[in-house]
Design a protein around this motif. Structure first.
Motif: not given
Length: 584
Positions: A289, A376, A387, A389, A394, A397, A399-400
């Motif tokens: 991430d 993205y 996933e 995002y 966002d 991260q 809201r998937d």
């Protein structure tokens, strides 16, 4: 007219000290090229800077350097240190280099890859590395075999004590030290830069703030007054100790008249080694991430108009090699994953692309992994989860949107395609080449494999670990010898037993050395840890020369074991074997 133009360009290069034009590489004398200083810290996350909104840390010198540089606000590396270093040095995603993990020879970068140091050496640069290497502990993978003419540091994932121990040089010879490791590395890099004929390439790779948490009282006391946990106090104090040394280093370069002709790069190697402030980003070290792979990065080119600007276009570690070669007027080789960032520094654009991050492990599977562009972020797990995002709306991260956006499936297909092309299992965990070293070869325990009841002190066999309960099953190292030769063998060990322990060292070809190790009840060395460490503790290992072994030509396993094992524990621990060639 061509002669006049060439004369004008040469005068311009002499005045500015660098070239953006690869076509001039053969006409520009070496002394007109800029020096290069690459500062790389270990486990310092994107939030470990005052500049990035952290009010619990003080980093004025690093902040000032980044503010005077072309600063990339979205710069990406690998989730852990050895893969990141391989990508910085190769211009390729780390699975292509063989460096897919951090220990057990899976951190080793293939020697067939031309490194940044080799390119610069061939371009007339004096090359030096000071600090952490972590891309191979033995030749030809050692920094002394990968383009660095001078080296003082360590080849492993971490050094066990910040205040004393043995560093290694470019011939892998021991260099004992006492003092503060961060200061020792700074002083050594500074001496190299001050004494080297220009141009030079200096890579200053600090261990801090990698654990163990050790730092001088001055920095600890200052950070502790802010009400932090002991762990974060230590980590921030270690970062601040680096910051002080960066300030001293740059000031000394200024006084020496070298700062105005030195291209300076600053980066860190992965996300933070703990759950602390990281600008709201998800993820820490080891995760794909944003918080695990997005780091601070600045590039200061002498006299360049981009200095002081913030660049929003995503970039990555794979871009460093082509950017530096482009900046000094050298041709950028084909076949790299990275690209030169100089167009962005001129206000232009670069082609749209995805930037990837791949998870680490014993084998490369491509999962977990992530990819991102300007808009993205796609993340996939080894369990098949997907996933997506929107990083513009966002960045944390939260809201998937994978199930609601058509972008997700397209990115997932592209990720699968790329992940299937970057793995190189043939390069992973190469055998130890006994003939490539200048002299003695060290077979470190964590570069070998335990068998049966023999095991590592720690769970997996991280850097500095050792074999415990070495018995009839024993342990082995995969080695290769080009022509065959005899080696004097020294064992570094601990033996808690009332009588000598018989041991055998053998090869798969049947050559054997039998000896007896005298009892040696060694002691754990005292350390100045601020918090309990995750790593093994250093010991005052015993040392015994046990005789000579013939190693045949070709690939083989070099094994060590006891001929018999009674009871549950032998009391025999093995730290390393040292092999010195006596005849070949």
């Amino acid at each position: 007219m061509r002669t006049v133009l060439n004369c004008f360009l040469l005068l311009f290069l002499c005045a500015t000290g660098w070239s953006q034009n690869p076509a001039l590489a053969t006409t520009v004398p070496a002394q007109t090229k800029p020096n290069i200083l690459f500062i790389l810290t270990d486990d310092q996350g994107i939030g470990d800077l005052t500049l990035h909104g952290n009010d619990s840390i003080r980093t004025p010198h690093t902040d000032a350097l980044l503010q005077r540089s072309a600063r990339f606000e979205r710069f990406y590396v690998s989730p852990v240190c050895a893969p990141t270093r391989a990508s910085f040095l190769s211009g390729m995603y780390h699975p292509r280099t063989g460096a897919i993990f951090v220990t057990r020879r899976r951190e080793t970068m293939d020697d067939g890859i031309t490194t940044l140091a080799e390119y610069l050496r061939d371009a007339g640069y004096r090359t030096g590395l000071f600090g952490k290497w972590h891309n191979g502990a033995t030749f030809p993978y050692h920094p002394g075999g990968q383009g660095f003419e001078e080296f003082l540091g360590f080849t492993l994932g971490h050094f066990n004590d910040y205040f004393r121990g043995e560093l290694r040089n470019e011939r892998d010879e021991a260099v004992p030290f006492r003092g503060d490791l961060t200061q020792v590395l700074t002083d050594s890099a500074l001496h190299f830069m001050q004494s080297s004929p220009e141009p030079f390439f200096c890579m200053l790779a600090y261990q801090a703030p990698h654990t163990p948490v050790q730092v001088a009282d001055t920095y600890w006391d200052r950070a502790k007054a802010r009400g932090l946990t002991d762990y974060n106090t230590g980590i921030y104090a270690m970062v601040e100790s680096i910051d002080t040394r960066i300030g001293e280093l740059l000031e000394q370069l200024r006084k020496a008249g070298k700062i105005d002709n030195t291209l300076i790069v600053f980066s860190t190697d992965n996300g933070p080694n703990g759950d602390r402030y990281r600008m709201g980003l998800k993820g820490t070290k080891g995760q794909v991430d944003e918080g695990g792979v997005r780091v601070p990065f600045g590039l200061r080119i002498p006299g360049h108009l981009a200095n002081g600007q913030v660049i929003a276009t995503p970039a990555a570690h794979i871009d460093l090699l082509p950017t530096l070669l482009d900046a000094i007027g050298e041709l950028v080789p084909p076949g790299l994953d990275g690209q030169s960032l100089l167009p962005l520094l001129r206000g232009d654009t670069i082609p749209r692309r995805y930037i990837y991050a791949f998870g680490q492990g014993d084998e490369f599977t491509g999962y977990p992994g992530s990819m991102r562009d300007r808009h993205y972020l796609y993340v996939t797990s080894d369990s098949g989860r997907h996933e997506l995002y929107d990083l513009q709306r966002d960045p944390g991260q939260q809201r998937d949107i994978y199930g609601t956006s058509p972008v997700g499936d397209a990115m997932a297909r592209e990720y699968r395609r790329i992940a299937a092309t970057v793995g190189r299992p043939d390069l992973v965990a190469p055998p130890i080449d006994l003939t490539a070293a200048p002299d003695t070869v060290r077979l470190l325990a964590h570069e070998g494999e335990p068998v049966g009841r023999t095991h590592f002190q720690d769970t997996y066999g991280w850097a500095n670990d050792f074999f415990v309960d070495v018995g009839i099953d024993g342990a082995y190292w995969p080695v290769t010898e080009s022509v065959g030769g005899e080696y004097e063998i020294v064992v570094r060990y601990h033996l808690d037993a009332p009588a000598p322990q018989a041991i055998t060292v053998t090869t798969d070809a049947g050559t054997k050395l039998q000896a007896a190790l005298p009892p040696a009840l060694t002691r754990q060395l005292p350390v100045a840890d601020r918090v309990p460490r995750k790593e093994v503790y250093p010991r005052a290992w015993a040392r015994a020369a046990i005789g000579t072994l013939r190693v045949p030509a070709g690939a083989t396993r070099l094994s060590i074991a006891t001929p018999a094992q009674a009871g549950e524990e032998t009391g025999l621990w093995i730290k390393e074997l040292q092999l010195r060639p006596t005849a070949r």
